[in-house]
Design an enzyme around this catalytic site. Structure first.
Site, PDB file in Angstrom:
ATOM      1  CB  ALA A  77      10.938  49.518  26.412  1.00  0.00           C
ATOM      2  CB  SER A 115      13.734  33.852  13.777  1.00  0.00           C
ATOM      3  OG  SER A 115      13.016  34.691  14.650  1.00  0.00           O
ATOM      4  CE1 TYR A 157      10.641  36.690  10.483  1.00  0.00           C
ATOM      5  CE2 TYR A 157      11.066  37.949  12.252  1.00  0.00           C
ATOM      6  CZ  TYR A 157      11.085  36.786  11.821  1.00  0.00           C
ATOM      7  OH  TYR A 157      11.730  35.766  12.272  1.00  0.00           O
ATOM      8  CB  SER A 158       4.865  40.573  13.855  1.00  0.00           C
ATOM      9  OG  SER A 158       4.704  40.795  15.224  1.00  0.00           O
ATOM     10  CG  ASN A 159       9.919  37.782  16.748  1.00  0.00           C
ATOM     11  OD1 ASN A 159      10.359  36.793  16.293  1.00  0.00           O
ATOM     12  ND2 ASN A 159      10.331  39.064  16.689  1.00  0.00           N
ATOM     13  N   GLY A 166      17.858  33.213  11.925  1.00  0.00           N
ATOM     14  CA  GLY A 166      17.664  33.587  13.435  1.00  0.00           C
ATOM     15  C   GLY A 166      18.792  34.548  13.971  1.00  0.00           C
TER      16      GLY A 166
END
Length: 409
Positions: free
Chosen positions: A148, A90, A186-188, A345
């Site tokens: 998933a 990250s 927090y979101s990718n 990260g």
């Protein structure tokens, strides 16, 4: 995965050692003493179970301290050096944010742009989500790495090439967590969306943008955006315990990691980080990242207005508005030895923390070549040793003595 777990180690260390006034000075103030102390703590971290550790600290006043320590059983795979490439996870977000802000400075984007302007119909509620909300994780979008469908890629068992659009599609299948701009989470998926925006606006790939706008101008010879498992230079091997040795706090499915097995571990180095996309696919080295941090924070990569926007933070915890903050692709926190900026990260085999000061004159990077223990808070022994090392690294970066408790790490 690709979480904010590594910086949590820094913050936990700060909580564990709250009083810089309790510090004791080095035996002497020279680089030799600094190096000896950091090397001892890195060795203790290996003894606690970390397969390998790389440390680089530059206090801005002399030659940087560089250290590489590894467990004896890993030597058959690779002799670790401080100059090795590794997965940045990250930390990639800081580069992605830099690219976005460069385009803002050029008038091609605005932080107030709704994501729907650039990706019409691709993000439910996209008219109310701005680029700024994506950058600082206030959009409310579900994190695609919690789906998933990503698990086989994380485990190295699925080698498909994930695009920004495909990663974004996984994330937005889920209901949003909250109304845009009302909370922090927090979101990718935020950065998958930003990756798609960058590609749409420029017509270039993320790999090309990283190379042409950051790596090449700064002469970062070992920094690149990875779309597959290939490395370009000598690299640190990343490991996770095999199923029989996985800490009990780690979900059972993570015992199915792909890779060569020996000494109770799985070598995950040849698994692709491509599923990290604009949120986590960059590869770099400690020296390259230090150069990037210095260039970024000193204003070489961004005009003053955009750098100020990057540093404008929102609280990570609404209950502690004066606590850790998240800006645009960068985090900040108050440590006993100073206020740091940076990111972290985490993906299987690679846990990194990168720090700098506000001006970029000081920098530090720590790589630990195993990550699931931190992701799931599953190994107190490694955690304690990692906290002690991170405390010492951060204080050394600021040119400060290390609190007494850290010496016992």
């Amino acid at each position: 995965m690709v979480t904010a777990s590594a910086l949590a180690v820094s913050l936990a260390a700060a909580a564990a050692f709250p009083a810089a006034a309790a510090a004791t000075p080095y035996a002497d103030s020279g680089a030799t003493a600094q190096r000896a102390q950091l090397q001892q703590l890195a060795r203790k971290l290996v003894e606690a179970g970390a397969p390998g550790v790389i440390v680089r600290v530059d206090d801005g006043r002399g030659r940087p301290v560089e250290i590489a320590e590894q467990a004896a059983w890993t030597r058959r795979d690779h002799l670790l050096t401080a100059g090795d490439e590794f997965r940045m996870g990250s930390n990639t977000k800081t580069m992605t944010a830099t690219l976005v802000l460069q385009l803002v400075a050029e008038g091609k984007l605005a932080l107030t742009d709704p994501v729907d302007k650039w990706l019409p119909g691709k993000v439910p509620g996209g008219k109310a989500i701005t680029l700024r909300m994506l950058l600082n994780h206030t959009s409310g979008l579900f994190d695609y790495t919690d789906d998933a469908a990503l698990r086989p890629s994380m485990l190295g068992r699925d080698r498909r090439r994930w695009t920004s659009a495909k990663l974004l599609a996984v994330g937005v299948k889920h209901d949003p967590l909250f109304a845009p701009g009302t909370k922090w989470s927090y979101s990718n998926t935020n950065y998958a969306a930003l990756g798609a925006v960058l590609e749409r606006v420029t017509g270039a790939s993320l790999a090309d943008l990283v190379r042409e706008r950051i790596a090449r101008p700064l002469n970062l010879k070992h920094t690149y955006y990875a779309t597959d498992a290939a490395w370009r230079g000598p690299h640190a091997h990343g490991y996770e315990p095999d199923a029989a040795h996985m800490p009990p706090g780690v979900p059972a499915e993570f015992g199915r990691l792909a890779g060569a097995r020996h000494h109770g571990h799985v070598d995950v180095s040849d698994n692709s980080p491509g599923w990290g996309g604009a949120a986590g696919a960059v590869v770099s080295t400690t020296q390259d990242w230090s150069r990037f941090s210095t260039a970024l924070m000193s204003g070489r990569l961004l005009p003053a207005a955009q750098l100020a926007q990057m540093r404008a933070t929102v609280p990570v915890d609404s209950q502690h508005p004066d606590g850790p903050g998240y800006g645009l692709g960068i985090q900040t926190g108050t440590h006993p030895c100073g206020t740091f900026w940076g990111h972290d990260g985490g993906m299987p085999g690679y846990l990194t923390t990168t720090l700098t000061d506000r001006t970029g004159g000081r920098s530090a990077t720590v790589l630990i070549s195993t990550e699931l223990w931190a992701e799931f808070e599953a190994d107190p022994k490694i955690a304690k040793a990692a906290q002690a090392l991170q405390m010492a690294v951060t204080c050394t970066m600021f040119g400060k003595p290390v609190p007494n408790a850290a010496h016992a790490g």
